[in-house]
Design a protein around this motif. Structure first.
Motif, PDB file in Angstrom:
ATOM      1  N   VAL A 227       0.853  -1.195   0.000  1.00  0.00           N
ATOM      2  CA  VAL A 227       0.000   0.000   0.000  1.00  0.00           C
ATOM      3  C   VAL A 227       0.889   1.245   0.000  1.00  0.00           C
ATOM      4  CG1 VAL A 227      -1.609   1.361   1.384  1.00  0.00           C
ATOM      5  CG2 VAL A 227      -1.965  -1.100   1.115  1.00  0.00           C
ATOM      6  N   ASN A 228       0.583   2.188  -0.848  1.00  0.00           N
ATOM      7  CA  ASN A 228       1.334   3.442  -0.928  1.00  0.00           C
ATOM      8  C   ASN A 228       0.914   4.343   0.227  1.00  0.00           C
ATOM      9  OD1 ASN A 228       2.486   5.931  -1.516  1.00  0.00           O
ATOM     10  ND2 ASN A 228       2.163   5.732  -3.722  1.00  0.00           N
ATOM     11  N   THR A 229       1.750   4.396   1.258  1.00  0.00           N
ATOM     12  CA  THR A 229       1.380   5.118   2.482  1.00  0.00           C
ATOM     13  C   THR A 229       1.352   6.629   2.301  1.00  0.00           C
ATOM     14  OG1 THR A 229       3.695   5.086   3.210  1.00  0.00           O
ATOM     15  CG2 THR A 229       2.266   3.302   3.982  1.00  0.00           C
ATOM     16  N   THR A 230       1.897   7.133   1.190  1.00  0.00           N
ATOM     17  CA  THR A 230       1.885   8.581   0.974  1.00  0.00           C
ATOM     18  C   THR A 230       0.548   9.068   0.440  1.00  0.00           C
ATOM     19  OG1 THR A 230       2.730   8.402  -1.291  1.00  0.00           O
ATOM     20  CG2 THR A 230       4.353   8.541   0.492  1.00  0.00           C
ATOM     21  N   LYS A 231      -0.303   8.120   0.041  1.00  0.00           N
ATOM     22  CA  LYS A 231      -1.560   8.517  -0.590  1.00  0.00           C
ATOM     23  C   LYS A 231      -2.804   8.090   0.189  1.00  0.00           C
ATOM     24  CE  LYS A 231       0.310   8.504  -5.289  1.00  0.00           C
ATOM     25  NZ  LYS A 231       0.138   7.989  -6.678  1.00  0.00           N
ATOM     26  N   ILE A 232      -2.615   7.623   1.416  1.00  0.00           N
ATOM     27  CA  ILE A 232      -3.781   7.195   2.177  1.00  0.00           C
ATOM     28  C   ILE A 232      -4.056   8.143   3.330  1.00  0.00           C
ATOM     29  CG2 ILE A 232      -3.336   4.790   1.564  1.00  0.00           C
ATOM     30  CD1 ILE A 232      -2.357   4.304   4.371  1.00  0.00           C
ATOM     31  N   LYS A 233      -5.282   8.142   3.753  1.00  0.00           N
ATOM     32  CA  LYS A 233      -5.704   9.002   4.851  1.00  0.00           C
ATOM     33  C   LYS A 233      -5.331   8.356   6.172  1.00  0.00           C
ATOM     34  CE  LYS A 233      -9.861  11.171   6.791  1.00  0.00           C
ATOM     35  NZ  LYS A 233     -11.339  11.283   6.664  1.00  0.00           N
ATOM     36  N   ARG A 234      -4.751   9.150   7.054  1.00  0.00           N
ATOM     37  CA  ARG A 234      -4.408   8.632   8.371  1.00  0.00           C
ATOM     38  C   ARG A 234      -5.663   8.403   9.189  1.00  0.00           C
ATOM     39  NH1 ARG A 234       0.698  12.534  10.041  1.00  0.00           N
ATOM     40  NH2 ARG A 234       2.142  11.820   8.425  1.00  0.00           N
ATOM     41  N   SER A 235      -5.629   7.345  10.008  1.00  0.00           N
ATOM     42  CA  SER A 235      -6.799   6.990  10.823  1.00  0.00           C
ATOM     43  C   SER A 235      -6.432   7.015  12.295  1.00  0.00           C
ATOM     44  CB  SER A 235      -7.305   5.594  10.424  1.00  0.00           C
ATOM     45  OG  SER A 235      -7.658   5.568   9.067  1.00  0.00           O
ATOM     46  N   GLY A 236      -6.364   8.213  12.851  1.00  0.00           N
ATOM     47  CA  GLY A 236      -6.124   8.349  14.276  1.00  0.00           C
ATOM     48  C   GLY A 236      -4.690   8.651  14.657  1.00  0.00           C
ATOM     49  N   GLU A 237      -3.729   8.624  13.707  1.00  0.00           N
ATOM     50  CA  GLU A 237      -2.350   8.929  14.036  1.00  0.00           C
ATOM     51  C   GLU A 237      -2.060  10.392  13.748  1.00  0.00           C
ATOM     52  OE1 GLU A 237      -3.135   6.734  11.679  1.00  0.00           O
ATOM     53  OE2 GLU A 237      -2.543   4.744  12.322  1.00  0.00           O
ATOM     54  N   ARG A 238      -1.373  11.017  14.662  1.00  0.00           N
ATOM     55  CA  ARG A 238      -1.092  12.433  14.495  1.00  0.00           C
ATOM     56  C   ARG A 238       0.242  12.687  13.788  1.00  0.00           C
ATOM     57  NH1 ARG A 238      -2.016  14.355  20.620  1.00  0.00           N
ATOM     58  NH2 ARG A 238      -2.815  12.307  21.145  1.00  0.00           N
ATOM     59  N   PHE A 239       1.209  11.816  13.998  1.00  0.00           N
ATOM     60  CA  PHE A 239       2.563  12.122  13.562  1.00  0.00           C
ATOM     61  C   PHE A 239       3.101  11.209  12.464  1.00  0.00           C
ATOM     62  CE2 PHE A 239       2.163  13.023  18.169  1.00  0.00           C
ATOM     63  CZ  PHE A 239       2.129  14.405  18.080  1.00  0.00           C
ATOM     64  N   ALA A 240       2.530  10.043  12.280  1.00  0.00           N
ATOM     65  CA  ALA A 240       3.074   9.110  11.282  1.00  0.00           C
ATOM     66  C   ALA A 240       1.981   8.156  10.830  1.00  0.00           C
ATOM     67  CB  ALA A 240       4.238   8.331  11.873  1.00  0.00           C
ATOM     68  N   THR A 241       2.162   7.623   9.631  1.00  0.00           N
ATOM     69  CA  THR A 241       1.246   6.613   9.121  1.00  0.00           C
ATOM     70  C   THR A 241       1.658   5.261   9.689  1.00  0.00           C
ATOM     71  OG1 THR A 241       0.939   7.861   7.086  1.00  0.00           O
ATOM     72  CG2 THR A 241       0.318   5.536   7.056  1.00  0.00           C
ATOM     73  N   THR A 242       0.732   4.564  10.316  1.00  0.00           N
ATOM     74  CA  THR A 242       1.040   3.285  10.944  1.00  0.00           C
ATOM     75  C   THR A 242       0.174   2.181  10.338  1.00  0.00           C
ATOM     76  OG1 THR A 242      -0.617   3.446  12.691  1.00  0.00           O
ATOM     77  CG2 THR A 242       1.505   4.524  13.085  1.00  0.00           C
ATOM     78  N   ASP A 243       0.296   1.001  10.929  1.00  0.00           N
ATOM     79  CA  ASP A 243      -0.499  -0.137  10.464  1.00  0.00           C
ATOM     80  C   ASP A 243      -1.992   0.164  10.515  1.00  0.00           C
ATOM     81  OD1 ASP A 243      -1.598  -1.255  13.228  1.00  0.00           O
ATOM     82  OD2 ASP A 243       0.510  -0.783  13.505  1.00  0.00           O
ATOM     83  N   GLN A 244      -2.433   0.987  11.476  1.00  0.00           N
ATOM     84  CA  GLN A 244      -3.857   1.280  11.612  1.00  0.00           C
ATOM     85  C   GLN A 244      -4.411   1.977  10.373  1.00  0.00           C
ATOM     86  OE1 GLN A 244      -5.681   2.222  15.460  1.00  0.00           O
ATOM     87  NE2 GLN A 244      -6.187   4.224  14.634  1.00  0.00           N
ATOM     88  N   SER A 245      -3.677   2.937   9.854  1.00  0.00           N
ATOM     89  CA  SER A 245      -4.121   3.634   8.643  1.00  0.00           C
ATOM     90  C   SER A 245      -4.113   2.705   7.435  1.00  0.00           C
ATOM     91  CB  SER A 245      -3.212   4.838   8.376  1.00  0.00           C
ATOM     92  OG  SER A 245      -3.416   5.841   9.341  1.00  0.00           O
ATOM     93  N   ILE A 246      -3.086   1.866   7.341  1.00  0.00           N
ATOM     94  CA  ILE A 246      -2.997   0.928   6.227  1.00  0.00           C
ATOM     95  C   ILE A 246      -4.176  -0.037   6.255  1.00  0.00           C
ATOM     96  CG2 ILE A 246      -1.643  -0.973   5.255  1.00  0.00           C
ATOM     97  CD1 ILE A 246       0.863   0.511   6.259  1.00  0.00           C
ATOM     98  N   LEU A 247      -4.481  -0.574   7.430  1.00  0.00           N
ATOM     99  CA  LEU A 247      -5.594  -1.518   7.558  1.00  0.00           C
ATOM    100  C   LEU A 247      -6.932  -0.851   7.258  1.00  0.00           C
ATOM    101  CD1 LEU A 247      -4.392  -3.385  10.763  1.00  0.00           C
ATOM    102  CD2 LEU A 247      -4.646  -4.397   8.490  1.00  0.00           C
ATOM    103  N   ASN A 248      -7.121   0.370   7.756  1.00  0.00           N
ATOM    104  CA  ASN A 248      -8.367   1.081   7.478  1.00  0.00           C
ATOM    105  C   ASN A 248      -8.519   1.370   5.998  1.00  0.00           C
ATOM    106  OD1 ASN A 248     -10.324   2.191   9.729  1.00  0.00           O
ATOM    107  ND2 ASN A 248      -8.291   2.088  10.673  1.00  0.00           N
ATOM    108  N   HIS A 249      -7.421   1.667   5.342  1.00  0.00           N
ATOM    109  CA  HIS A 249      -7.475   1.919   3.898  1.00  0.00           C
ATOM    110  C   HIS A 249      -7.806   0.637   3.139  1.00  0.00           C
ATOM    111  CE1 HIS A 249      -6.349   3.509  -0.035  1.00  0.00           C
ATOM    112  NE2 HIS A 249      -5.633   2.409  -0.209  1.00  0.00           N
ATOM    113  N   TYR A 250      -7.116  -0.429   3.462  1.00  0.00           N
ATOM    114  CA  TYR A 250      -7.266  -1.686   2.714  1.00  0.00           C
ATOM    115  C   TYR A 250      -8.646  -2.307   2.930  1.00  0.00           C
ATOM    116  CZ  TYR A 250      -5.928  -6.212   0.742  1.00  0.00           C
ATOM    117  OH  TYR A 250      -5.860  -7.349  -0.026  1.00  0.00           O
ATOM    118  N   PHE A 251      -9.146  -2.261   4.176  1.00  0.00           N
ATOM    119  CA  PHE A 251     -10.426  -2.900   4.494  1.00  0.00           C
ATOM    120  C   PHE A 251     -11.563  -1.889   4.636  1.00  0.00           C
ATOM    121  CE2 PHE A 251      -7.258  -5.962   6.168  1.00  0.00           C
ATOM    122  CZ  PHE A 251      -7.687  -7.106   5.514  1.00  0.00           C
TER     123      PHE A 251
END
Length: 285
Positions: free
Chosen positions: A188-212
């Motif tokens: 997953v291209n982490t530069t193009k997804i919306k963060r889901s609850g993280e303030r400072f960095a894209t983490t697994d949570q954002s990746i999972l929310n994007h994918y699912f």
């Protein structure tokens, strides 16, 4: 996001949008497991998590993702230990041997891609199991959670209350391991997804929310009740039947700063009326 299909056995889910837990089950399939990640500062909390799960009489296998440094220590607490480097090797083999892996490899020519893997996402590479419930180590287990592993859903998580029901918190997730899915998540291209609850960095949570984002199923709130709910909406907190309480954000219950009542961390806990929960975690560990 999808809503669980309710059977008569799961009828409590109909009560006020998932405030109640699933009915208890007896036994856990050998193809199912409860997993966590134990690295660095999270090794001791992982040991505590294993103890808590056994104290509520889980019958599921307990597995841990760690590295060679902690393998022997973790084997004293968990039924099975997986080396994260060996799990990464499964992704490397998929990348080299499968048609999809070779296609994605052409799109991503970074030779060091394997060093950028998110450890938590490696749970999807646990091909030994049909169902895995992944639980973060910063939690307080109050009740048995084996019933979640009986659900026939592709991916389940708990909504990120108290602020959102459209995204989920990844502290407790129900997955069906598949190496291909694991690889896709890491691509997953982490530069193009919306963060889901993280303030400072894209983490697994954002990746999972994007994918699912269109396919996740909502689990009852009490399987991942973040303490933020208690701070922001005590009424909501009191209405939820809780199996797992999640100490989202800092401070964590094991931090040394909490041993001194005059630190800013300890004062914050007292101010938000969380001292009893933090004390309970320490007693259980």
């Amino acid at each position: 996001m999808k809503t669980l299909q309710i059977t008569q056995k799961m009828r409590p889910l109909l009560n006020d949008g998932g405030r109640f837990l699933l009915p208890s089950v007896h036994g856990c399939s050998s193809a199912s497991a409860i997993a966590t990640v134990a690295l660095g500062a999270f090794v001791r909390p992982a040991q505590c998590l294993a103890g808590m799960l056994r104290s509520v009489n889980t019958s599921c296998q307990l597995v841990v993702l760690t590295n060679r440094t902690y393998e022997r220590k973790m084997s004293l607490y968990f039924d099975r230990v997986f080396d994260v480097d060996e799990l990464r090797l499964r992704l490397t083999m998929f990348r080299a041997q499968s048609v999809e892996g070779r296609r994605l490899q052409r799109l991503d020519r970074n030779p060091d891609w394997h060093k950028m893997t998110y450890t938590k996402l490696l749970v999807f590479a646990l091909k030994e199991y049909v169902s895995v419930l992944l639980i973060d180590t910063d939690v307080l287990v109050m009740k048995n959670v084996d019933a979640l592993l009986e659900l026939k859903i592709p991916f389940g998580a708990v909504a990120a209350l108290p602020y959102s029901t459209s995204v989920f918190n990844s502290g407790v997730i129900l997955v069906h391991p598949n190496v291909a899915t694991c690889y896709r998540l890491h691509m997953v291209n982490t530069t193009k997804i919306k963060r889901s609850g993280e303030r400072f960095a894209t983490t697994d949570q954002s990746i999972l929310n994007h994918y699912f984002r269109k396919t996740w199923y909502k689990l009852p709130h009490g399987y991942n009740a973040g303490i933020k709910i208690k701070i922001v909406n005590p009424t909501m907190w009191n209405s939820i039947e809780k199996a797992i309480i999640h100490f989202v954000h800092r401070p964590k219950p094991w931090e040394h700063a909490l041993e001194n009542a005059y630190t800013k961390e300890a004062r914050l806990i007292t101010k938000n009326r969380l001292a009893l929960l933090f004390k309970e975690w320490k007693l259980r560990c």
